[in-house]
Design a protein around this motif. Structure first.
Motif, mmCIF file in Angstrom:
data_model
loop_
_atom_site.group_PDB
_atom_site.id
_atom_site.type_symbol
_atom_site.label_atom_id
_atom_site.label_comp_id
_atom_site.label_asym_id
_atom_site.label_seq_id
_atom_site.Cartn_x
_atom_site.Cartn_y
_atom_site.Cartn_z
ATOM 1 N N ARG A 185 0.831 -1.207 0.000
ATOM 2 C CA ARG A 185 0.000 0.000 0.000
ATOM 3 C C ARG A 185 0.865 1.257 0.000
ATOM 4 N NH1 ARG A 185 -4.327 -1.688 4.734
ATOM 5 N NH2 ARG A 185 -5.391 -3.352 3.576
ATOM 6 N N ARG A 188 2.272 1.677 -3.430
ATOM 7 C CA ARG A 188 1.239 2.157 -4.345
ATOM 8 C C ARG A 188 0.942 3.635 -4.118
ATOM 9 N NH1 ARG A 188 -2.755 -0.925 -2.847
ATOM 10 N NH2 ARG A 188 -2.278 -2.627 -4.276
ATOM 11 N N THR A 192 1.632 5.125 -7.408
ATOM 12 C CA THR A 192 0.281 4.923 -7.944
ATOM 13 C C THR A 192 0.183 3.504 -8.505
ATOM 14 O OG1 THR A 192 0.585 5.662 -10.231
ATOM 15 C CG2 THR A 192 0.184 7.353 -8.565
ATOM 16 N N SER A 193 -1.009 3.072 -8.787
ATOM 17 C CA SER A 193 -1.197 1.723 -9.327
ATOM 18 C C SER A 193 -0.859 1.641 -10.809
ATOM 19 C CB SER A 193 -2.648 1.276 -9.104
ATOM 20 O OG SER A 193 -3.546 2.173 -9.736
ATOM 21 N N TYR A 204 7.131 -1.174 -9.103
ATOM 22 C CA TYR A 204 5.806 -1.537 -8.588
ATOM 23 C C TYR A 204 5.525 -3.029 -8.812
ATOM 24 C CZ TYR A 204 0.769 -1.438 -7.820
ATOM 25 O OH TYR A 204 -0.502 -1.693 -7.353
ATOM 26 N N ARG A 208 4.646 -5.838 -5.884
ATOM 27 C CA ARG A 208 3.485 -6.741 -5.932
ATOM 28 C C ARG A 208 3.901 -8.201 -5.739
ATOM 29 N NH1 ARG A 208 -0.695 -5.614 -10.667
ATOM 30 N NH2 ARG A 208 -1.693 -7.253 -9.451
#
Length: 400
Positions: A185, A188, A192-193, A204, A208
């Motif tokens: 989190r 992210r 950002t996603s 990113y 994940r």
């Protein structure tokens, strides 16, 4: 036809002489009459009546029944009548059983109407071990919580500064596993996603992988992940060091800053957690020998925090004292073999006990008077409340 059992003889409440049986009421209850003073009535069982009221109130508090359904269970037709009959139930305060040693403990705080509830649960079955009311997740509040828990083998937390400082103070040398869901989190939030840059997308994607047990669930896979993170840094080191310069039109001073500051924050967070040994603690073979170690706080988030927040939404508008009493009952009912009726004693339905009338304002040793509220004199290690309610305003400012 079974013969009705003869009730025991009763004494007249007015003159004290024995009463004789005088038939039955329409409800089938034995009627008694005193020949000396002509007093008549039925024998009552206040303990059974009060316990029935307590069970109905607890069923409503826990969200199992509607308030009108709970009222009909004790022969009341209105909400006001139910509130009047069960007003004494709010004085019944549960106590969590003394916790035993747990191999892995999950801790987290959840905010409710301006106040914070710190909870510690056993990561194996999600049973609450202890809780603490406070205004923020500060070190003093966490220390008050940890004093009630035997030292575990590993703690899983979200990495708050107050929590980590309290762990180091209460349990020096404690192994800590950072919740990887919170790590993702935070990444992210920075990237950002949908990162726009190619290095951001690659970083990113690495973050994940942390929450993918199939791809990062063994020591070998964890080692490969660390190697991939180091490779990413070597390839994008110059990109991370890029700076942007501009001159302030008002002052004329020239100022610079990192162009990709958020990507730097995301990378250095992962690097710091790995250097501190908080990323892959759950894969340590020595700790795993004592039992499984959680890599997230999902057992606490979904098993404790969510029901508490749902209850606060269902029972919105309650006073601070009543709101936190509901939270305490929800926690107690998740313990092993709960017996809520044992807390309801005649002292509660007859009036407040001395302990409840005396509001202790002493502080725990080494803490400020307004920091963590002192426990009851008979048990100074289990009171879950933190003072400060009297200095707040609004919902949380009502005095108890």
């Amino acid at each position: 036809m079974a013969r009705r059992r003869s009730p025991r003889a009763r004494l007249c409440p007015l003159c004290g002489l024995p009463m004789r049986r005088n038939g039955y009421t329409k409800a089938g209850r034995q009627r008694w009459r005193c020949d000396a003073c002509s007093a008549s009535g039925v024998a009552t069982r206040p303990d059974a009546t009060r316990l029935a009221e307590f069970r109905a109130w607890l069923s409503w508090v826990l969200g199992r029944t509607d308030v009108l359904q709970a009222a009909r269970a004790i022969g009341v037709a209105t909400r006001q009548g139910f509130a009047k009959r069960t007003s004494w139930c709010w004085r019944v305060r549960p106590r969590l059983p003394k916790p035993g040693k747990a191999h892995c403990v999950e801790v987290d705080g959840t905010y409710l109407n301006g106040w914070c509830l710190l909870v510690a649960v056993d990561a194996e079955d999600g049973r609450p071990l202890a809780f603490q009311w406070c205004d923020t997740e500060k070190k003093a509040a966490w220390l008050a919580l940890f004093r009630r828990i035997p030292r575990p083998d590993v703690v899983v937390c979200d990495g708050g500064a107050g929590c980590l400082a309290a762990i180091g103070r209460a349990w020096p040398g404690m192994r800590v596993q950072r919740c990887l869901v919170h790590v993702l989190r935070n990444t992210r939030r920075d990237l950002t996603s949908r990162p726009r840059t190619e290095p951001g997308k690659a970083l990113y994607k690495l973050a994940r992988r942390l929450v993918n047990v199939k791809r990062c669930g063994t020591p070998e896979q964890a080692g490969q992940w660390l190697a991939d993170l180091q490779e990413w840094y070597e390839e994008n080191k110059e990109w991370l060091d890029e700076r942007t310069a501009a001159r302030d039109p008002d002052t004329g001073f020239r100022r610079t800053w990192y162009t990709h500051q958020r990507a730097r924050d995301a990378y250095h967070r992962l690097a710091r957690l790995n250097a501190a040994g908080m990323l892959f603690t759950w894969l340590d073979p020595e700790l795993d020998a004592g039992g499984p170690v959680a890599w997230n706080t999902n057992m606490l988030e979904g098993g404790t925090n969510k029901p508490v927040k749902d209850a606060m939404r269902r029972h919105s508008g309650l006073s601070p004292e009543h709101a936190r009493r509901i939270c305490e009952w929800l926690l107690y009912m998740r313990t092993r073999d709960p017996e809520p009726e044992r807390f309801a004693t005649p002292e509660h339905w007859q009036g407040k006990t001395r302990k409840q009338q005396a509001d202790s304002t002493l502080a725990l040793p080494g803490l400020d008077r307004r920091s963590v509220q002192q426990a009851d004199p008979d048990d100074p290690a289990v009171d879950p409340y933190e003072s400060g309610f009297g200095i707040r305003h609004g919902w949380a400012g009502q005095s108890h």
